[in-house]
Design a protein around this motif. Sequence first.
Motif, PDB file in Angstrom:
ATOM      1  N   ASP A   8      -1.385   0.682  -1.815  1.00  0.00           N
ATOM      2  CA  ASP A   8      -1.542   2.110  -2.071  1.00  0.00           C
ATOM      3  C   ASP A   8      -3.029   2.466  -2.210  1.00  0.00           C
ATOM      4  O   ASP A   8      -3.530   3.400  -1.606  1.00  0.00           O
ATOM      5  CB  ASP A   8      -0.764   2.464  -3.364  1.00  0.00           C
ATOM      6  CG  ASP A   8      -0.704   3.971  -3.590  1.00  0.00           C
ATOM      7  OD1 ASP A   8      -0.892   4.716  -2.614  1.00  0.00           O
ATOM      8  OD2 ASP A   8      -0.456   4.385  -4.736  1.00  0.00           O
ATOM      9  N   ARG A   9      -3.729   1.655  -3.013  1.00  0.00           N
ATOM     10  CA  ARG A   9      -5.159   1.922  -3.243  1.00  0.00           C
ATOM     11  C   ARG A   9      -5.971   1.789  -1.955  1.00  0.00           C
ATOM     12  O   ARG A   9      -6.847   2.585  -1.662  1.00  0.00           O
ATOM     13  CB  ARG A   9      -5.706   0.960  -4.312  1.00  0.00           C
ATOM     14  CG  ARG A   9      -5.645   1.540  -5.716  1.00  0.00           C
ATOM     15  CD  ARG A   9      -6.418   0.672  -6.694  1.00  0.00           C
ATOM     16  NE  ARG A   9      -5.871  -0.684  -6.781  1.00  0.00           N
ATOM     17  CZ  ARG A   9      -4.754  -0.996  -7.466  1.00  0.00           C
ATOM     18  NH1 ARG A   9      -4.102  -0.056  -8.122  1.00  0.00           N
ATOM     19  NH2 ARG A   9      -4.314  -2.231  -7.503  1.00  0.00           N
ATOM     20  N   CYS A  57       3.982   4.260   0.043  1.00  0.00           N
ATOM     21  CA  CYS A  57       3.794   3.307  -1.059  1.00  0.00           C
ATOM     22  C   CYS A  57       4.147   3.943  -2.403  1.00  0.00           C
ATOM     23  O   CYS A  57       4.653   3.289  -3.311  1.00  0.00           O
ATOM     24  CB  CYS A  57       2.352   2.819  -1.104  1.00  0.00           C
ATOM     25  SG  CYS A  57       1.928   1.813   0.309  1.00  0.00           S
ATOM     26  N   PRO A  88       9.491  -3.259  -2.843  1.00  0.00           N
ATOM     27  CA  PRO A  88       8.352  -3.673  -2.029  1.00  0.00           C
ATOM     28  C   PRO A  88       8.723  -3.947  -0.568  1.00  0.00           C
ATOM     29  O   PRO A  88       7.955  -3.615   0.330  1.00  0.00           O
ATOM     30  CB  PRO A  88       7.878  -4.960  -2.713  1.00  0.00           C
ATOM     31  CG  PRO A  88       8.446  -4.924  -4.070  1.00  0.00           C
ATOM     32  CD  PRO A  88       9.688  -4.095  -4.015  1.00  0.00           C
ATOM     33  N   GLY A 101       0.939  -1.592  -5.186  1.00  0.00           N
ATOM     34  CA  GLY A 101      -0.153  -0.814  -5.786  1.00  0.00           C
ATOM     35  C   GLY A 101      -1.469  -1.066  -5.045  1.00  0.00           C
ATOM     36  O   GLY A 101      -2.237  -0.134  -4.770  1.00  0.00           O
ATOM     37  N   ASP A 102      -1.720  -2.338  -4.717  1.00  0.00           N
ATOM     38  CA  ASP A 102      -2.950  -2.676  -3.976  1.00  0.00           C
ATOM     39  C   ASP A 102      -2.978  -1.957  -2.641  1.00  0.00           C
ATOM     40  O   ASP A 102      -3.993  -1.407  -2.223  1.00  0.00           O
ATOM     41  CB  ASP A 102      -3.033  -4.192  -3.739  1.00  0.00           C
ATOM     42  CG  ASP A 102      -3.247  -4.947  -5.053  1.00  0.00           C
ATOM     43  OD1 ASP A 102      -3.614  -4.284  -6.051  1.00  0.00           O
ATOM     44  OD2 ASP A 102      -3.033  -6.178  -5.074  1.00  0.00           O
ATOM     45  N   GLU A 129       6.267  -8.825  -3.864  1.00  0.00           N
ATOM     46  CA  GLU A 129       5.386  -8.671  -5.037  1.00  0.00           C
ATOM     47  C   GLU A 129       5.163  -7.193  -5.338  1.00  0.00           C
ATOM     48  O   GLU A 129       4.620  -6.458  -4.510  1.00  0.00           O
ATOM     49  CB  GLU A 129       4.031  -9.346  -4.776  1.00  0.00           C
ATOM     50  CG  GLU A 129       4.109 -10.859  -4.754  1.00  0.00           C
ATOM     51  CD  GLU A 129       2.747 -11.491  -4.507  1.00  0.00           C
ATOM     52  OE1 GLU A 129       1.732 -10.899  -4.930  1.00  0.00           O
ATOM     53  OE2 GLU A 129       2.712 -12.558  -3.878  1.00  0.00           O
ATOM     54  N   ARG A 130       5.565  -6.803  -6.545  1.00  0.00           N
ATOM     55  CA  ARG A 130       5.500  -5.389  -6.907  1.00  0.00           C
ATOM     56  C   ARG A 130       4.048  -4.865  -6.981  1.00  0.00           C
ATOM     57  O   ARG A 130       3.731  -3.783  -6.487  1.00  0.00           O
ATOM     58  CB  ARG A 130       6.201  -5.184  -8.253  1.00  0.00           C
ATOM     59  CG  ARG A 130       6.911  -3.873  -8.304  1.00  0.00           C
ATOM     60  CD  ARG A 130       8.137  -3.861  -9.176  1.00  0.00           C
ATOM     61  NE  ARG A 130       9.392  -3.698  -8.442  1.00  0.00           N
ATOM     62  CZ  ARG A 130       9.703  -2.645  -7.708  1.00  0.00           C
ATOM     63  NH1 ARG A 130       8.843  -1.668  -7.529  1.00  0.00           N
ATOM     64  NH2 ARG A 130      10.865  -2.559  -7.093  1.00  0.00           N
ATOM     65  N   GLU A 131       3.124  -5.685  -7.604  1.00  0.00           N
ATOM     66  CA  GLU A 131       1.750  -5.165  -7.764  1.00  0.00           C
ATOM     67  C   GLU A 131       1.015  -5.069  -6.421  1.00  0.00           C
ATOM     68  O   GLU A 131       0.035  -4.340  -6.296  1.00  0.00           O
ATOM     69  CB  GLU A 131       0.931  -5.977  -8.790  1.00  0.00           C
ATOM     70  CG  GLU A 131       0.731  -7.431  -8.503  1.00  0.00           C
ATOM     71  CD  GLU A 131       1.917  -8.279  -8.977  1.00  0.00           C
ATOM     72  OE1 GLU A 131       1.690  -9.442  -9.252  1.00  0.00           O
ATOM     73  OE2 GLU A 131       3.069  -7.771  -9.034  1.00  0.00           O
ATOM     74  N   ALA A 132       1.550  -5.788  -5.421  1.00  0.00           N
ATOM     75  CA  ALA A 132       0.933  -5.701  -4.091  1.00  0.00           C
ATOM     76  C   ALA A 132       1.106  -4.300  -3.505  1.00  0.00           C
ATOM     77  O   ALA A 132       0.265  -3.811  -2.750  1.00  0.00           O
ATOM     78  CB  ALA A 132       1.537  -6.736  -3.150  1.00  0.00           C
ATOM     79  N   ARG A 139       1.834  -9.839   0.981  1.00  0.00           N
ATOM     80  CA  ARG A 139       2.328 -10.023  -0.392  1.00  0.00           C
ATOM     81  C   ARG A 139       3.449  -9.041  -0.709  1.00  0.00           C
ATOM     82  O   ARG A 139       4.415  -9.377  -1.383  1.00  0.00           O
ATOM     83  CB  ARG A 139       1.170  -9.861  -1.387  1.00  0.00           C
ATOM     84  CG  ARG A 139       0.334 -11.146  -1.458  1.00  0.00           C
ATOM     85  CD  ARG A 139      -0.947 -11.020  -2.258  1.00  0.00           C
ATOM     86  NE  ARG A 139      -0.857 -10.105  -3.373  1.00  0.00           N
ATOM     87  CZ  ARG A 139      -1.706  -9.090  -3.583  1.00  0.00           C
ATOM     88  NH1 ARG A 139      -2.676  -8.865  -2.741  1.00  0.00           N
ATOM     89  NH2 ARG A 139      -1.565  -8.318  -4.625  1.00  0.00           N
ATOM     90  N   THR A 140       3.307  -7.812  -0.187  1.00  0.00           N
ATOM     91  CA  THR A 140       4.357  -6.807  -0.395  1.00  0.00           C
ATOM     92  C   THR A 140       5.659  -7.269   0.240  1.00  0.00           C
ATOM     93  O   THR A 140       6.744  -7.155  -0.354  1.00  0.00           O
ATOM     94  CB  THR A 140       3.934  -5.457   0.218  1.00  0.00           C
ATOM     95  OG1 THR A 140       2.645  -5.125  -0.269  1.00  0.00           O
ATOM     96  CG2 THR A 140       4.898  -4.342  -0.163  1.00  0.00           C
TER      97      THR A 140
END
Length: 388
Positions: free
Chosen positions: A23-24, A52, A58, A20-21, A15-18, A10-11
């Motif tokens: 990273d987590r 990240c 991304p 974050g995922d 996809e920007r929020e990917a 997804r990154t």
Amino acid sequence: MAAIEEALARTARGEREAVGDLDRLFHTIAGTAGTFGFDRLSEIAAEAEVICDGVACPEEAAASCAVLLDSLREAASAAPAPLATLGLVAAPPAWAEGVARILCIDDDADQAAYLCSILRHSGYDVESVQAAARFDGAVETFRPDLILLDINLEDGNGLDLARRVRENELVAALPIVFVTGRRSIESRIDGMRAGGDDYLVKPVQSDLLLATVASRLERAQAVKTLVDRDELTRLSNQGAFQRRMQLAVDERAKRDTQFCLVMLDIDHFKKVNDRYGHLIGDRVLSSFARFLRAGVRDEDAVGRCGGEEFGIVLARMSPADAQGVTQRLLERFGAMEHAARRGARFFVTFSAGVAQLLSGDTVDSWKQRADDALYAAKRAGRARVAAA
Ligand code: GH3
Ligand code: MG
Ligand code: MG
């Protein structure tokens, strides 16, 4: 790994929020892998985490992380798997009642997950409890064969829990292994005084954990066999059978499960001894025991309650069905030929009394009704089954 690959894909699609995922996910690996001693994994994940955090787009994160993912895979495959899976530590000992159950009490979720995953990997049935308040309930319902006990708990103290186990007759002999962060000699002594069998200091090496658990279970089983088994027939002896009856009484109170007790007594057994000798009498008792054990389900308890008196606890069975089962046992056992010296052959029967476990029953009141029914069967002519 699959979650990382998915987030990475997804990154790469921008996809920007990917990011974050991703990273987590890397953050979790960096933290937990280190705790578990997988240092290389932890380092790589930490590096990916930094990437990240810092990248502008991304796509750039995806490109850098893809390279790291390969290193991560390599490090993961080289990480020390629990030794049992490599065959370096013996597989869990064969357990009389299926797979050995281990209860793990630790208020630190990561630690608990770590211990549980090593044990599950080695084939144990594991339940984890994080609060001292849930300890008694878990001991009662899960019925562990061994307890792994943390000392500092948010809502209590493992030492107190161990003392409670040692004071409860039903579970007093359970092996207890402390797994704790307290390293002092004083704390070790406290642990032993509270009834601990072993004391492991965190972080615990998986091979030491598995070796400790396996040897404690093996010893416990050997002792249990000595204490609970009747020597001649290998069935539960009277004490062990009474404990099984008590478990049934508890289970009925809690879950309303149906149980029936069958008391069986061999007919005119004195004559068997008198006619064919004590040794042949013993052989009849052994074959009766084997016959009963083979004639009921694994979940049913069979015990020798006296010289030529036996008991069966039938779970989830109505009195009518229990009577039917016992009647069929009688027909089959009565048809079995027993051999004596000089080619002599003889037959043996038994009488039996069946009693359903009623609400409010104790072990004694339940057994009394089955005994009364058995006595009635004897008086009515033997070789029959009577219901209470
Ligand atoms: P009933 O039909 O009324 O039950 O008669 P019974 O002869 O079976 O009962 P009784 O209680 O009079 O005798 C039981 C006999 O069982 C007496 C005892 O010597 C014998 N017995 C008890 N334990 C053992 C054992 O371990 N081995 C052998 N061979 N005999 C035993
Ligand atoms: Mg703790
Ligand atoms: Mg008898």
